[in-house]
Design an enzyme around this catalytic site. Structure first.
Site, short mmCIF file in Angstrom:
data_model
loop_
_atom_site.label_atom_id
_atom_site.label_comp_id
_atom_site.label_asym_id
_atom_site.label_seq_id
_atom_site.Cartn_x
_atom_site.Cartn_y
_atom_site.Cartn_z
N HIS A 1 -43.56 -30.86 -64.73
CA HIS A 1 -44.65 -30.99 -65.72
C HIS A 1 -45.97 -31.12 -64.96
O HIS A 1 -46.25 -32.17 -64.38
CB HIS A 1 -44.43 -32.23 -66.60
N ASN B 1 -51.89 -25.85 -71.76
CA ASN B 1 -53.00 -26.33 -72.62
C ASN B 1 -54.36 -26.01 -72.02
O ASN B 1 -55.20 -26.88 -71.81
CB ASN B 1 -52.85 -27.83 -72.92
N LYS C 1 -43.81 -25.18 -74.90
CA LYS C 1 -44.36 -26.52 -75.00
C LYS C 1 -44.80 -26.82 -76.42
O LYS C 1 -45.57 -26.05 -77.01
CB LYS C 1 -45.56 -26.64 -74.05
N HIS D 1 -44.26 -33.04 -76.22
CA HIS D 1 -45.13 -34.21 -76.10
C HIS D 1 -44.72 -35.13 -77.24
O HIS D 1 -45.02 -34.86 -78.41
CB HIS D 1 -46.61 -33.81 -76.21
N HIS E 1 -42.83 -37.02 -70.19
CA HIS E 1 -43.53 -38.25 -69.81
C HIS E 1 -43.16 -39.43 -70.72
O HIS E 1 -44.00 -40.01 -71.40
CB HIS E 1 -45.05 -38.06 -69.75
N LEU F 1 -52.26 -39.94 -71.59
CA LEU F 1 -51.46 -39.96 -72.82
C LEU F 1 -50.08 -39.36 -72.53
O LEU F 1 -50.02 -38.30 -71.91
CB LEU F 1 -52.16 -39.18 -73.93
N ASP G 1 -47.04 -34.84 -64.42
CA ASP G 1 -48.15 -34.81 -65.39
C ASP G 1 -49.49 -34.96 -64.67
O ASP G 1 -50.43 -35.52 -65.22
CB ASP G 1 -48.00 -35.88 -66.47
N HIS H 1 -59.16 -34.10 -64.28
CA HIS H 1 -60.40 -34.00 -65.07
C HIS H 1 -61.53 -34.37 -64.13
O HIS H 1 -61.36 -35.23 -63.25
CB HIS H 1 -60.40 -34.99 -66.23
N ALA I 1 -58.14 -38.08 -71.16
CA ALA I 1 -56.84 -38.61 -70.74
C ALA I 1 -56.28 -37.75 -69.61
O ALA I 1 -56.25 -36.53 -69.73
CB ALA I 1 -55.87 -38.59 -71.91
O1 DOR Z 1 -52.97 -37.68 -70.09
C1 DOR Z 1 -52.75 -36.52 -70.40
N1 DOR Z 1 -53.48 -35.50 -69.92
N2 DOR Z 1 -51.76 -36.29 -71.26
C2 DOR Z 1 -51.53 -35.07 -71.76
O2 DOR Z 1 -50.62 -34.93 -72.54
C3 DOR Z 1 -52.42 -33.94 -71.41
C4 DOR Z 1 -53.08 -34.15 -70.14
C5 DOR Z 1 -54.23 -33.21 -69.87
O3 DOR Z 1 -54.09 -32.00 -70.12
O4 DOR Z 1 -55.26 -33.67 -69.40
ZN ZN Z 2 -49.13 -33.26 -69.53
#
Ligand code: DOR
Ligand code: ZN
Length: 346
Positions: A14, A42, A100, A137, A175, A220, A248, A252, A264
């Site tokens: 992941h 995503n 997904k 998710h 996760h 998240l 995960d 960012h 997140a």
């Molecule tokens: O914390 C997270 N960040 N959880 C997710 O499900 C998506 C991810 C992201 O794409 O930044």
């Molecule tokens: Zn993720």
């Protein structure tokens, strides 16, 4: 002091790589240690059709450091208008390894996700028929449900009813962050597995608020109380084939996290293996690290175990890694485990 541990090369089941300059900046951190990774779809816009996955895969391969043999395992993002035929053809050709499901609004870039699971029943039935895994998710999005309860309510109201209706569907509960999730996975004997992240094994919700609000620990599903963290650590280190690594790792820009409405995601790719060796050693279960990072995932996905190996070497000198990675748009902070790491990877 010198201890070594050689294991089959690990995979990450992941991973978020993003696109463009960010992709180029973060990909080497994963490709350095991991042979393969399940790539989250995503993006903006999301990777919905097989043609999107073909193009994204090509951009990932083009961004790899020269000589890297890293293999991106592509996924498609499930929407209420996804085509079962397109998905089945993408699976048949080997282009994708999973689909997904994001409940709409659950997390970053999930707006095109599923609002009403009955609308994707046909696609899920087809996936069950052809044995294509569904990555979920696992959180409900109802604002009336407390953020710390969203996983437990998802299991009760979405996942378990789905599994009763379609027991042949292969599901990865991604996760997992609660003992409810761990217990649920342990209670099912087939077609269900879970990924666990590096950071959820190392932090709990106290870390989010230690001395102030800590945006780099916000992800998240959100980290839960310590008793849940301990349940995750027990499951991860147990050797149980139903649990495997999905980092995960979700980069960012610092500016987007250190904000009045911070994004997140935890960026843990650079130090993940050192963190995991640390956790497994703390739990007295180093002998099960290989199962968690290199064996259980391929077994569930029906893929061969990697032939290469990585060696972890413990030394008194702490592992050095940069506190942040530079991208063309700015820095991305690396996960801080709040302790020195002594397991060096080569
Ligand atoms: O914390 C997270 N960040 N959880 C997710 O499900 C998506 C991810 C992201 O794409 O930044
Ligand atoms: Zn993720």
């Amino acid at each position: 002091m010198s201890e070594t541990l050689t294991i089959k090369q690990p995979d990450d089941w992941h991973l978020h790589l993003r696109d463009g300059g960010m992709l180029k900046a973060v990909l080497p951190d994963t490709a350095r240690h991991f042979a393969r990774a399940i790539i989250m779809p995503n993006l903006v816009p999301p990777v919905v059709r097989s043609a999107d996955a073909v193009a994204y895969r090509e951009r990932i391969l083009a961004a790899l450091p020269a000589g890297s043999a890293f293999e991106p395992l592509m996924t498609l993002y499930l929407t209420e208008s996804s085509s079962a035929d397109d998905i089945a053809a993408a699976a048949d050709s080997g282009l994708i390894r999973a689909v997904k499901l994001y409940p709409a609004g659950a997390t970053t870039n999930s707006d095109s996700g599923v609002k009403d699971i009955t609308k994707v029943a046909g696609v899920l039935e087809r996936m069950a028929e052809i044995g294509l895994p569904l990555c979920m998710h696992g959180e409900v999005t109802n604002p009336d449900v407390d953020i710390f309860d969203r996983e437990a309510v998802f299991i009760e109201t979405v996942l378990d009813p789905l599994r009763r209706r379609l027991p042949q569907l292969r599901v990865i509960m991604e996760h997992v962050t609660t003992s409810h999730g761990i217990d649920y996975v342990k209670s099912e004997s087939s077609n269900l597995a879970a990924t666990l992240t590096t950071h959820h094994l190392m932090i709990n919700r106290n870390h989010l608020f230690k001395g102030g609000i800590r945006p780099h620990y916000f992800c998240l599903p959100i980290a839960k109380r310590r008793s849940h963290q301990l349940a995750l650590r027990e499951a991860a280190t147990s050797g149980d084939a139903r649990f495997f690594l999905g980092t995960d790792s979700a980069p960012h820009l610092d500016g987007a996290k250190e904000s009045a409405c911070g994004c997140a995601g935890v960026y843990n790719a650079p130090n993940t293996l050192s963190c995991l060796a640390h956790v497994f050693e703390e739990e007295g279960k180093l002998e099960n690290l290989e199962a968690f990072v290199s064996l259980n995932g391929p077994a569930f996905y029906g893929l061969p175990v990697n032939t290469g190996t990585v060696t972890l070497q413990k030394s008194a000198q702490p592992v050095e890694y940069a506190a942040s990675v530079q991208t063309p748009e700015g820095p991305v902070t690396v996960f801080d485990p709040e302790c020195d790491l002594h397991w060096h990877v080569s």
